[in-house]
Write an enzyme that holds these catalytic residues in place. Structure first.
Site, short mmCIF file in Angstrom:
data_model
loop_
_atom_site.label_atom_id
_atom_site.label_comp_id
_atom_site.label_asym_id
_atom_site.label_seq_id
_atom_site.Cartn_x
_atom_site.Cartn_y
_atom_site.Cartn_z
N LYS A 1 16.21 -25.90 -28.45
CA LYS A 1 17.03 -26.93 -29.08
C LYS A 1 17.18 -28.18 -28.22
O LYS A 1 17.40 -29.28 -28.72
CB LYS A 1 18.42 -26.37 -29.38
CG LYS A 1 18.46 -25.60 -30.67
CD LYS A 1 19.90 -25.42 -31.10
CE LYS A 1 19.97 -24.54 -32.34
NZ LYS A 1 21.15 -23.71 -32.33
N ARG A 2 17.09 -27.96 -26.92
CA ARG A 2 17.17 -29.06 -25.97
C ARG A 2 16.13 -30.15 -26.28
O ARG A 2 16.32 -31.31 -26.00
CB ARG A 2 16.84 -28.43 -24.60
CG ARG A 2 17.34 -29.04 -23.40
CD ARG A 2 17.46 -27.95 -22.32
NE ARG A 2 16.26 -27.16 -22.10
CZ ARG A 2 15.17 -27.60 -21.46
NH1 ARG A 2 15.14 -28.82 -20.99
NH2 ARG A 2 14.14 -26.80 -21.30
#
Ligand code: GLU
Length: 469
Positions: A239-240
């Site tokens: 998700k980063r």
């Protein structure tokens, strides 16, 4: 050779990740390429983490990507008797055994073994005790203590594992639920799966699975382990790095064909071709051209592909896809053909449906709001007469079409002795509120005479009001 049977077996513990989607696409493509079958299976044996909502999210994403399956979805939790039957076979054949080691005690023994420089694997205490079923007992696989297991991976080549390194893994937990490595083999065997394409995070599970196939006397499928997708910093995509959920891409205004095309190319190639129709992907897909190196996720390239597909689609086909975004923005309802005409002017200028839904605003609002900088520059006392003149000319224009409009703008420019742009920009701001829009004549054509005259009138009132204040 037997007909190809592939599968996609997600665990419903969250949304469909784009890495999972790529695995699904590869299996789907291979089945379609070879006229085989593609099976969908839900691996829901993790009773704590599996949810109905995740199942639905996965099925929705598969449908959105148009990855149709030939059989399933099968749910592992509905197949417990099948696993039980095979478990009993393995126990009867001496390939598996019951174990009642207490988990805490096991843990202590593991720690002690490690402290003495040994391996943290099961010490085999129950291997030969001949225990039968009972409460708090698991079933373990009797892993060969010597020899090697070879995984002939279609992408990575042969990988050799030392059996002594492998554990007597648990096949069935004390609550009767099978573990992943056991259920996956039983399912793949009983469903006739003969090609498994999956992420290479499963490479270390594969020798254990191969040993179970061998214990069952079942033919091995072919295995192809695909490298993971990485982020730009070369760490595993998370998700980063941006959105990883397939359906979030839908919400961000991507088209499924863009995401499928992007994911297929991320890890597979066909010369230097970038854009593939479904038919072309199916016709050309092959395991030989799956790369050995991990693909790096490039959001700009995905955006570029999306812009391409957005341009390609028939505007009428984009109407139902755009409508949910229009509702979100609270625009009033418009007929399909009006929206299709507005969309056609925006297709070359937008990269996503979200951008399009923002850009289409001036076609849908009752009153345009002016961008302050645009109004300050173009809606001023000096442009009053130009706008008024265009209002008069457009009121009488017959027919009200693009060709006549262009002539009318040119003749007014000539009459006032100015360049076309001097007339076009104030009119553009009056009609759209902004200085950058599709071609002015296209905009006028979509808005229609009534709205155009109203908006020019409103701009004149605005200029007069500004002049008075
Ligand atoms: N349920 C497993 C996963 O989602 C399937 C792995 C496999 O393809 O065997 O990772």
């Amino acid at each position: 050779m037997a007909a190809i049977v592939t599968r996609f077996p997600p665990s419903p513990t969250g949304y469909l990740h784009i890495g999972g989607a790529r695995t699904a696409i590869f299996n789907w493509l291979y089945a379609r390429r070879h006229g085989g079958k593609f099976i969908l299976r839900i691996e829901d044996t993790d009773l704590v983490r599996s949810t109905e909502a995740s199942v639905k999210a996965i099925l929705d994403a598969m449908e959105w990507l148009e990855l149709d399956w030939d059989e399933g979805p099968f749910y592992q939790t509905e197949r417990l008797e099948v696993y039980q039957e095979y478990l009993e076979k393995l126990v009867a054949g001496g390939h598996a055994y019951y174990c009642d080691c207490d988990p805490e005690d096991l843990d202590r023994r593991r720690q002690a073994a490690m402290a003495a420089g040994g391996k943290p694997k099961y010490d085999g205490r129950c291997r030969d005790r001949g225990l039968g079923p009972g409460p708090n007992r698991v079933v373990r696989f009797r892993c060969p203590l010597a020899g090697e297991t070879v995984l002939n991976d279609l992408i990575k080549g042969p990988i050799v594992f030392n059996n002594a390194e492998l554990d007597d893994l648990v096949l069935q937990k004390s609550d009767g639920i099978p573990t992943y490595n056991f259920a996956v083999v039983i399912d793949d065997v009983t469903m006739g799966i003969n090609l498994i394409i999956r992420g290479d995070d499963h490479v270390n599970n594969t020798p254990r699975q191969i040993l179970i196939y061998q214990a069952l006397g079942a033919p091995l499928p072919r295995f192809a382990h695909v490298p993971m997708i990485l982020g730009e910093d070369r760490a595993r995509l998370s998700k980063r790095h941006g959105a990883t959920s397939v359906m979030v891409y839908k919400e961000m205004g991507f088209l499924p064909e863009a995401l499928v095309n992007y994911l297929v190319r991320l890890g597979w190639s066909h010369g230097d071709q970038e854009i593939f129709s479904r038919e072309e992907m199916i016709a050309n897909f092959s395991l030989e051209h799956i790369g050995k190196a991990a693909g790096v996720f490039n959001p700009d390239k995905l955006l570029w592909l999306n812009a391409h597909y957005l341009k390609e689609r028939d505007p009428a086909a984009l109407v139902p896809l755009l409508r949910p975004f229009l509702h979100q923005r609270g625009y009033s309802e418009r007929p399909d053909d009006y929206l299709a005409r507005a969309i056609a002017t925006l297709q070359p200028r937008c990269q996503t449906l979200v951008e399009m839904a923002d850009a289409i605003r001036y076609y849908l609002v009752d009153e345009v709001d002016y961008d302050p900088a645009a109004a300050a520059k173009f809606l001023r006392p000096e442009t009053l007469s130009t706008i008024a003149r265009m209002q008069a000319v457009l009121a009488d224009l017959d027919p009200f079409d693009e060709a006549r409009m262009e002539q009318a703008f040119r003749s007014v420019a000539e009459e006032l002795g100015v360049k076309l742009g001097k007339i076009a920009q104030p009119v553009r701001v009056a009609l759209t509120g902004v200085t950058a829009s599709p071609g002015l004549f296209e905009v006028i054509d979509v808005l229609g005479r009534k709205t155009v005259l109203e908006r020019l009138g409103k701009a004149l009132d605005f200029i007069k009001a500004q002049a008075r204040s």
